[in-house]
Design a protein around this motif. Structure first.
Motif, PDB file in Angstrom:
ATOM      1  N   LEU A   1      38.633  22.663-102.509  1.00 15.84           N
ATOM      2  CA  LEU A   1      38.996  21.306-102.916  1.00 15.84           C
ATOM      3  C   LEU A   1      40.498  21.074-102.763  1.00 15.84           C
ATOM      4  N   ILE A   2      41.309  22.050-103.171  1.00 14.41           N
ATOM      5  CA  ILE A   2      42.761  21.929-103.013  1.00 14.41           C
ATOM      6  C   ILE A   2      43.126  21.861-101.535  1.00 14.41           C
ATOM      7  N   GLN A   3      42.499  22.699-100.720  1.00 11.66           N
ATOM      8  CA  GLN A   3      42.765  22.670 -99.285  1.00 11.66           C
ATOM      9  C   GLN A   3      42.343  21.336 -98.668  1.00 11.66           C
ATOM     10  N   THR A   4      41.251  20.767 -99.168  1.00 10.41           N
ATOM     11  CA  THR A   4      40.801  19.464 -98.668  1.00 10.41           C
ATOM     12  C   THR A   4      41.818  18.381 -98.980  1.00 10.41           C
ATOM     13  N   VAL A   5      42.335  18.375-100.218  1.00  7.78           N
ATOM     14  CA  VAL A   5      43.341  17.378-100.599  1.00  7.78           C
ATOM     15  C   VAL A   5      44.598  17.537 -99.754  1.00  7.78           C
ATOM     16  N   LYS A   6      45.044  18.779 -99.557  1.00  9.73           N
ATOM     17  CA  LYS A   6      46.238  19.023 -98.744  1.00  9.73           C
ATOM     18  C   LYS A   6      46.014  18.564 -97.309  1.00  9.73           C
ATOM     19  N   HIS A   7      44.837  18.820 -96.785  1.00 15.60           N
ATOM     20  CA  HIS A   7      44.514  18.386 -95.426  1.00 15.60           C
ATOM     21  C   HIS A   7      44.531  16.858 -95.329  1.00 15.60           C
ATOM     22  N   LEU A   8      43.996  16.178 -96.340  1.00 11.39           N
ATOM     23  CA  LEU A   8      44.006  14.712 -96.345  1.00 11.39           C
ATOM     24  C   LEU A   8      45.431  14.174 -96.454  1.00 11.39           C
TER      25      LEU A   8
ATOM     26  N   MET B   1      46.145  13.071-105.142  1.00  9.52           N
ATOM     27  CA  MET B   1      46.773  12.811-103.854  1.00  9.52           C
ATOM     28  C   MET B   1      48.289  12.942-103.978  1.00  9.52           C
ATOM     29  N   ASN B   2      48.911  13.394-102.885  1.00 13.81           N
ATOM     30  CA  ASN B   2      50.369  13.554-102.814  1.00 13.81           C
ATOM     31  C   ASN B   2      50.891  14.510-103.888  1.00 13.81           C
ATOM     32  N   VAL B   3      50.140  15.570-104.128  1.00 13.24           N
ATOM     33  CA  VAL B   3      50.535  16.574-105.115  1.00 13.24           C
ATOM     34  C   VAL B   3      50.904  17.890-104.437  1.00 13.24           C
ATOM     35  N   PHE B   4      50.004  18.415-103.623  1.00  9.03           N
ATOM     36  CA  PHE B   4      50.158  19.777-103.120  1.00  9.03           C
ATOM     37  C   PHE B   4      51.136  19.878-101.952  1.00  9.03           C
ATOM     38  N   GLY B   5      51.490  18.747-101.349  1.00  5.19           N
ATOM     39  CA  GLY B   5      52.454  18.795-100.258  1.00  5.19           C
ATOM     40  C   GLY B   5      53.885  18.596-100.698  1.00  5.19           C
ATOM     41  N   GLN B   6      54.111  18.358-101.991  1.00  2.00           N
ATOM     42  CA  GLN B   6      55.461  18.075-102.475  1.00  2.00           C
ATOM     43  C   GLN B   6      56.294  19.339-102.658  1.00  2.00           C
ATOM     44  N   ASN B   7      55.640  20.436-102.974  1.00  2.07           N
ATOM     45  CA  ASN B   7      56.352  21.672-103.287  1.00  2.07           C
ATOM     46  C   ASN B   7      56.026  22.718-102.226  1.00  2.07           C
ATOM     47  N   GLU B   8      56.944  22.929-101.297  1.00  2.00           N
ATOM     48  CA  GLU B   8      56.695  23.866-100.201  1.00  2.00           C
ATOM     49  C   GLU B   8      56.556  25.297-100.708  1.00  2.00           C
ATOM     50  N   THR B   9      57.335  25.664-101.726  1.00  2.00           N
ATOM     51  CA  THR B   9      57.255  27.014-102.280  1.00  2.00           C
ATOM     52  C   THR B   9      55.876  27.274-102.872  1.00  2.00           C
ATOM     53  N   PHE B  10      55.364  26.282-103.618  1.00  4.18           N
ATOM     54  CA  PHE B  10      54.024  26.415-104.197  1.00  4.18           C
ATOM     55  C   PHE B  10      52.981  26.589-103.104  1.00  4.18           C
ATOM     56  N   TRP B  11      53.056  25.739-102.063  1.00  5.07           N
ATOM     57  CA  TRP B  11      52.019  25.787-101.031  1.00  5.07           C
ATOM     58  C   TRP B  11      52.070  27.095-100.248  1.00  5.07           C
ATOM     59  N   ASN B  12      53.263  27.596 -99.959  1.00  3.70           N
ATOM     60  CA  ASN B  12      53.377  28.870 -99.249  1.00  3.70           C
ATOM     61  C   ASN B  12      52.780  30.005-100.076  1.00  3.70           C
ATOM     62  N   CYS B  13      52.993  29.955-101.384  1.00  2.07           N
ATOM     63  CA  CYS B  13      52.415  30.968-102.274  1.00  2.07           C
ATOM     64  C   CYS B  13      50.894  30.829-102.314  1.00  2.07           C
ATOM     65  N   PHE B  14      50.411  29.591-102.348  1.00  7.11           N
ATOM     66  CA  PHE B  14      48.966  29.340-102.360  1.00  7.11           C
ATOM     67  C   PHE B  14      48.329  29.876-101.082  1.00  7.11           C
ATOM     68  N   VAL B  15      48.954  29.614 -99.941  1.00  3.55           N
ATOM     69  CA  VAL B  15      48.441  30.098 -98.657  1.00  3.55           C
ATOM     70  C   VAL B  15      48.437  31.618 -98.625  1.00  3.55           C
ATOM     71  N   GLY B  16      49.487  32.235 -99.183  1.00  3.20           N
ATOM     72  CA  GLY B  16      49.541  33.688 -99.218  1.00  3.20           C
ATOM     73  C   GLY B  16      48.412  34.299-100.033  1.00  3.20           C
ATOM     74  N   GLN B  17      47.968  33.595-101.070  1.00  2.00           N
ATOM     75  CA  GLN B  17      46.909  34.115-101.936  1.00  2.00           C
ATOM     76  C   GLN B  17      45.509  33.772-101.438  1.00  2.00           C
ATOM     77  N   HIS B  18      45.358  32.573-100.843  1.00  2.00           N
ATOM     78  CA  HIS B  18      44.012  32.082-100.543  1.00  2.00           C
ATOM     79  C   HIS B  18      43.787  31.722 -99.076  1.00  2.00           C
ATOM     80  N   GLY B  19      44.812  31.824 -98.245  1.00  2.00           N
ATOM     81  CA  GLY B  19      44.647  31.492 -96.837  1.00  2.00           C
ATOM     82  C   GLY B  19      44.994  30.037 -96.555  1.00  2.00           C
TER      83      GLY B  19
END
Length: 238
Positions: free
Chosen positions: A121-128, A180-198
């Motif tokens: 769901l988080i990845q879907t929101v980020k993709h949107l 919406m417009n939540v997960f793309g605001q913080n690059e550090t958060f998203w990089n950490c999320f990608v590192g943990q979940h792909g």
């Protein structure tokens, strides 16, 4: 792909993943149940539930997938929930014959819910969000392209082709409860999320506005004494 269905007053999602084995996943958005079943086990369960129906082992998986894909349309669903798991029965019609599929899914821990529901769901929101950003930039470029056309060719003659200039502010009125417009605001958060979940397995064309897109050009108006050299065309001030 996830499918949605309703049983009584409760809402569910269901999906089946076909590999060497079949993996069935059901969620009511609070809990999640999973069953991994081999094709041999699936065939045995099918034959026990449908003793008069002859089916080959290579066909049983397709029959289950077809029943799940039509679960919200023509499949009758029976469900019995317990502390340990979920008993699911799908009743469908095949060539005028009634077919039953029985599944016994086990209740899975929160880690499974995170992997199967929360992360996608988080990845879907980020993709949107990324798609929205791309489309906004593309609309701005199209508006600038239309302005350039009007300067060089004049106004568009057909009323049905005339559109209002895109206003990004119309997209800003979003309910605070939405993500919406939540997960793309913080690059550090998203990089950490990608590192943990792909990362998201999808490609989006990178559309950016060129610097000149922000500069409005004006047509220069000449007096009757001004002579334009042949081939020079219309002059513009930047």
């Amino acid at each position: 792909m996830w499918k949605t269905f309703q049983h009584g007053e409760n809402l569910y999602m269901i999906k089946i993943v076909q590999d060497d084995n079949l993996r069935l996943v059901v969620t009511d958005f609070q809990n999640i149940w999973v069953q991994d079943v081999s094709r041999d086990e699936l065939l045995q369960q099918f034959q026990e539930a449908n003793p008069l129906f002859d089916i080959k082992i290579e066909e049983v998986g397709s029959e289950v997938i077809e029943a799940i894909n039509s679960i919200s349309d023509c499949t009758n669903v029976e469900m019995v929930e317990s502390d340990e798991g979920l008993k699911l029965i799908l009743n469908t019609i095949k060539s005028e014959y009634k077919i039953r599929f029985k599944f016994n899914l086990l209740k899975s821990p929160s880690e499974t819910f995170l992997k199967e529901i929360t992360v996608p769901l988080i990845q879907t929101v980020k993709h949107l969000e990324e798609r929205q950003s791309m489309l906004i930039n593309l609309l701005h470029k199209k508006d600038r392209e239309l302005e350039e056309y009007k300067l060089e060719k004049g106004l568009i003659s057909r009323d049905d082709l005339i559109t209002e200039k895109f206003d990004v502010e119309k997209l800003s009125s979003i309910d605070d409860k939405l993500m919406m417009n939540v997960f793309g605001q913080n690059e550090t958060f998203w990089n950490c999320f990608v590192g943990q979940h792909g990362n998201i397995e999808a490609n989006i064309e990178d559309v950016k506005q060129d610097p000149w897109n922000h500069i409005k050009r004006k047509r220069k108006v000449y007096s009757s004494k001004t002579v334009t050299k042949k081939g020079k065309g219309i002059n513009y001030d930047n």
